[in-house]
Design an enzyme around this catalytic site. Structure first.
Site, mmCIF file in Angstrom:
data_model
loop_
_atom_site.group_PDB
_atom_site.id
_atom_site.type_symbol
_atom_site.label_atom_id
_atom_site.label_comp_id
_atom_site.label_asym_id
_atom_site.label_seq_id
_atom_site.Cartn_x
_atom_site.Cartn_y
_atom_site.Cartn_z
ATOM 1 N N ASP A 41 7.781 -7.200 7.293
ATOM 2 C CA ASP A 41 7.679 -7.076 5.844
ATOM 3 C C ASP A 41 7.993 -5.676 5.341
ATOM 4 O O ASP A 41 8.312 -5.484 4.177
ATOM 5 C CB ASP A 41 6.280 -7.485 5.385
ATOM 6 N N ARG A 61 -2.923 7.498 3.124
ATOM 7 C CA ARG A 61 -2.438 6.327 3.849
ATOM 8 C C ARG A 61 -1.040 5.950 3.358
ATOM 9 O O ARG A 61 -0.139 5.742 4.143
ATOM 10 C CB ARG A 61 -3.428 5.185 3.636
ATOM 11 N N ASP A 62 -0.889 5.901 2.048
ATOM 12 C CA ASP A 62 0.422 5.664 1.452
ATOM 13 C C ASP A 62 1.087 6.977 1.053
ATOM 14 O O ASP A 62 2.222 6.976 0.568
ATOM 15 C CB ASP A 62 0.290 4.764 0.220
ATOM 16 N N ASP A 82 1.240 -2.340 11.380
ATOM 17 C CA ASP A 82 0.861 -1.786 10.084
ATOM 18 C C ASP A 82 -0.549 -1.213 10.107
ATOM 19 O O ASP A 82 -0.764 -0.055 9.744
ATOM 20 C CB ASP A 82 0.968 -2.870 9.010
ATOM 21 N N ARG A 139 -10.555 5.805 0.900
ATOM 22 C CA ARG A 139 -10.271 4.395 0.627
ATOM 23 C C ARG A 139 -10.674 3.464 1.759
ATOM 24 O O ARG A 139 -10.888 2.272 1.528
ATOM 25 C CB ARG A 139 -8.779 4.199 0.339
ATOM 26 N N ARG A 160 -10.911 -5.575 1.793
ATOM 27 C CA ARG A 160 -10.171 -6.769 1.375
ATOM 28 C C ARG A 160 -10.505 -7.937 2.284
ATOM 29 O O ARG A 160 -10.911 -7.774 3.433
ATOM 30 C CB ARG A 160 -8.667 -6.523 1.378
ATOM 31 N N LYS A 178 -4.586 -9.805 7.530
ATOM 32 C CA LYS A 178 -3.308 -10.222 6.950
ATOM 33 C C LYS A 178 -3.271 -11.707 6.611
ATOM 34 O O LYS A 178 -2.204 -12.231 6.269
ATOM 35 C CB LYS A 178 -2.160 -9.897 7.918
ATOM 36 N N ARG A 227 -2.311 -3.570 -7.459
ATOM 37 C CA ARG A 227 -2.225 -4.513 -6.346
ATOM 38 C C ARG A 227 -3.567 -5.220 -6.176
ATOM 39 O O ARG A 227 -4.626 -4.614 -6.335
ATOM 40 C CB ARG A 227 -1.846 -3.749 -5.088
ATOM 41 N N GLY A 228 -3.533 -6.481 -5.817
ATOM 42 C CA GLY A 228 -4.714 -7.309 -5.893
ATOM 43 C C GLY A 228 -5.635 -7.367 -4.699
ATOM 44 O O GLY A 228 -6.845 -7.552 -4.861
ATOM 45 N N ASP A 229 -5.116 -7.209 -3.475
ATOM 46 C CA ASP A 229 -5.941 -7.559 -2.321
ATOM 47 C C ASP A 229 -7.188 -6.695 -2.195
ATOM 48 O O ASP A 229 -8.264 -7.179 -1.863
ATOM 49 C CB ASP A 229 -5.121 -7.521 -1.025
ATOM 50 N N ARG A 230 -7.082 -5.408 -2.477
ATOM 51 C CA ARG A 230 -8.231 -4.506 -2.351
ATOM 52 C C ARG A 230 -8.937 -4.281 -3.698
ATOM 53 O O ARG A 230 -9.747 -3.367 -3.821
ATOM 54 C CB ARG A 230 -7.790 -3.174 -1.735
ATOM 55 N N HIS A 270 -0.648 0.719 -4.251
ATOM 56 C CA HIS A 270 -1.798 0.133 -4.948
ATOM 57 C C HIS A 270 -1.889 0.637 -6.392
ATOM 58 O O HIS A 270 -2.419 -0.061 -7.255
ATOM 59 C CB HIS A 270 -3.108 0.479 -4.242
ATOM 60 N N SER A 328 3.013 -4.630 2.278
ATOM 61 C CA SER A 328 2.822 -5.991 2.772
ATOM 62 C C SER A 328 2.764 -7.024 1.658
ATOM 63 O O SER A 328 3.192 -8.167 1.839
ATOM 64 C CB SER A 328 1.546 -6.067 3.611
#
Length: 549
Positions: A464, A166-167, A423, A202, A209, A355, A280-283, A136, A75
């Site tokens: 996305d 998850r990923d 998602d 996680r 986030r 989101k 990655r920044g969000d988390r 991430h 995303s």
């Protein structure tokens, strides 16, 4: 500052605004089995696809700036690409290149953190998502840093692992833990004391986030920093026992602490150095705040050790968070939002908390705040703090309510929104919930379509990246992988599938071909939006999907 956009001479005007609808995690599946998008009853999406011009867009790999076409989109990079109209090298690629060329180790931050622990004979800690999902983080980056740390004389290191599931595969944790323990044994044979010290799923600790659930971060703080929690002799043992007790997949496993001689193996103490190795920044922002902020009020930290803290990258370029980082992020400029602000186009961005940062921060090129508060409005709808499978419709109705009201008011020229369902529910791996999520989304598309038709608006329906379109693990030959209980093995990661681009132009005047261009990526959505707004996109933007007559 950018200049205002020039008028598109082939555009004959529209009554209503352009509405960019990002159906997060909704792609075109490769397999019938496990494709929750196809399995769901989606009459509105099906009809819109059949009646209006459509094409498929690439949303993974090199098309969004990732190192390889085997890398899943996500995303963050997806909204970067959609919002900036071009492809920038992204987190995993930047970090990998920095390590390969040695620039990360030549940087002032790395040198400072290493000399801190070496001079004081303290501990170097690594904390982050423990997989090679490349969304991430990547465990290969961790291995490279540990190897270099030993070469530079660091005697003691502790690794705090956040289990993925998850990923990557939902129960793949030991596939990472066991080889990593062997890797650490190799380093320890050279005189080091490098150990896994704590961990947890996680979605249970640390990686919250957007301020959705600070209790996750609090649990992470107690686990990693204070060394408090249920104790085990090894990470392998912790995963096996917790999995047997809870039947949880990796992302939902409870926190654990590794002990030795009755004591936590790796609590974080004064004088230590800490690297949060997610790129990655969000988390990453919330745990960073817990380490860095003096006036922190989200939970009681009990004690805040005096450490040298750094992130893998700068997670917020405007706020300069964290204060220290190892690899500079991509410099994304001249975004769609900035050009529209300069052109005085009135914009609205809407999503729920999960989101909200994507349609604002990431869409604007990793930039906090608005380009022009006078022409931009952002609406965040608070997400429910419940498991997504328990409420798979999420806030799709409330998002739609907000957009319908905006259409009725006629205040905006460009509206962008994100429906998170495909998602966030897709990541649970619970197939019936994902089907329900898609059907809930489709109901809202029907409501949105009616309001857009009445307003003379133009809808761009897209995504996305893929996720809900690929919910079962498949073998290399395409068969569904079946577990011991006879059920398909759930896939919780994003897919490598293309995503929709459907142009629903209610007030169109035949200025472009009904056949859309093929072979493009989601970065083409910026130019497409600009053209449908009646302007010419910047010359260096990736081409839009429309073939103007």
């Amino acid at each position: 500052m950018v200049e205002a956009l020039q008028k598109n001479p082939k555009h004959k005007g529209r009554k209503g605004p352009v509405v960019l609808v990002i159906m997060d995690g909704v792609g075109y599946g490769k397999y019938t089995e496990g494709d929750a998008v196809k399995a769901a009853l989606t009459p509105n999406l099906d009809r819109l696809t059949a009646e209006w011009p459509s094409t498929k867009l690439k949303a993974h790999g090199t098309a969004v700036g990732l190192p390889d076409d085997g890398d899943m989109g996500n995303s963050e990079v997806g909204h970067n690409a959609i919002g900036c109209g071009r492809v920038f090298a992204q987190g995993a690629k930047l970090v990998g290149k920095s390590i390969e060329e040695g620039r990360i180790f030549a940087g002032d931050t790395w040198k400072k953190l290493i000399s801190n622990v070496r001079d004081k004979n303290t501990t170097l800690h690594f904390l982050g998502l423990f997989s090679d999902g490349n969304v991430h983080s990547n465990v290969s980056h961790l291995r490279a840093m540990l190897t270099r740390a030993l070469d530079e004389g660091v005697k003691r290191a502790r690794v705090h692992i956040l289990l993925d599931g998850r990923d990557v595969g939902e129960t793949s944790a030991l596939e990472y833990i066991d080889p990593f323990e062997e890797f650490l044994s190799g380093l320890n044979a050279k005189g080091a004391d490098y150990r896994i010290a704590s961990g947890g799923g996680r979605m249970q600790i640390t990686m919250d986030r957007y301020g959705a659930n600070w209790s996750m971060v609090e649990k992470g703080w107690h686990t990693h920093v204070l060394g408090e929690g249920r104790r085990f002799a090894s990470a392998h043992e912790a995963v096996e026992i917790l999995r047997a007790e809870t039947s949880a997949i990796d992302q939902d496993l409870p926190p654990f602490v590794i002990e030795e001689n009755g004591k936590a193996l790796g609590s974080i103490e004064d004088g230590d150095s800490v690297i949060f190795f997610n790129f990655r920044g969000d988390r990453a922002l919330e745990i960073t705040a817990a380490f860095e902020e003096d006036d922190f009020d989200k939970f009681d930290r009990v004690r805040r050790p005096g450490v040298e803290y750094a992130g893998m990258m700068e997670y917020d370029g405007d706020m300069h968070v964290p204060r220290q980082y190892l690899v500079p992020p991509p410099s994304i400029d001249r975004t769609l939002g900035e050009f529209l602000a300069a052109t005085r186009v009135k914009q609205l961005a809407v999503s729920e908390t999960q989101k909200f940062g994507h349609v604002t921060y990431f869409f604007n090129g990793n930039r906090t705040g608005k380009f022009d508060p006078g022409t931009e409005d952002y609406v965040e709808i608070p997400s429910d703090i419940v498991p997504f499978e328990d409420r798979p419709w999420m806030k799709a109705a409330e998002i739609t309510d907000t957009v319908i009201k905006a259409l009725e008011e006629g205040k905006y020229d460009f509206i962008r929104l994100n429906y998170p369902n495909g998602d966030m529910v897709g990541h649970t791996g619970i197939y019936p919930a994902v089907v329900c999520a898609m059907e809930a989304l489709d109901l809202q598309l029907g409501r949105l379509e009616k309001a857009a038709r009445k307003a003379g608006a133009t809808l761009i329906l897209t995504a996305d990246h893929g996720n809900s379109d690929d919910m079962f693990e498949h073998s290399k030959t395409g068969e569904v992988i079946i577990k011991e209980n006879g059920q398909p093995k759930a896939k919780t990661a994003h897919s490598l599938n293309p995503v929709p681009c459907i142009i629903v132009d209610f007030d169109g005047k035949g200025e472009y071909s009904p056949t859309l261009k093929e072979g493009l990526g989601i970065s083409s959505l910026a130019a497409t939006s600009i053209e449908l707004l009646g302007y010419l996109p910047p010359s260096d933007y990736d081409p839009g999907v429309l073939d103007w007559k």
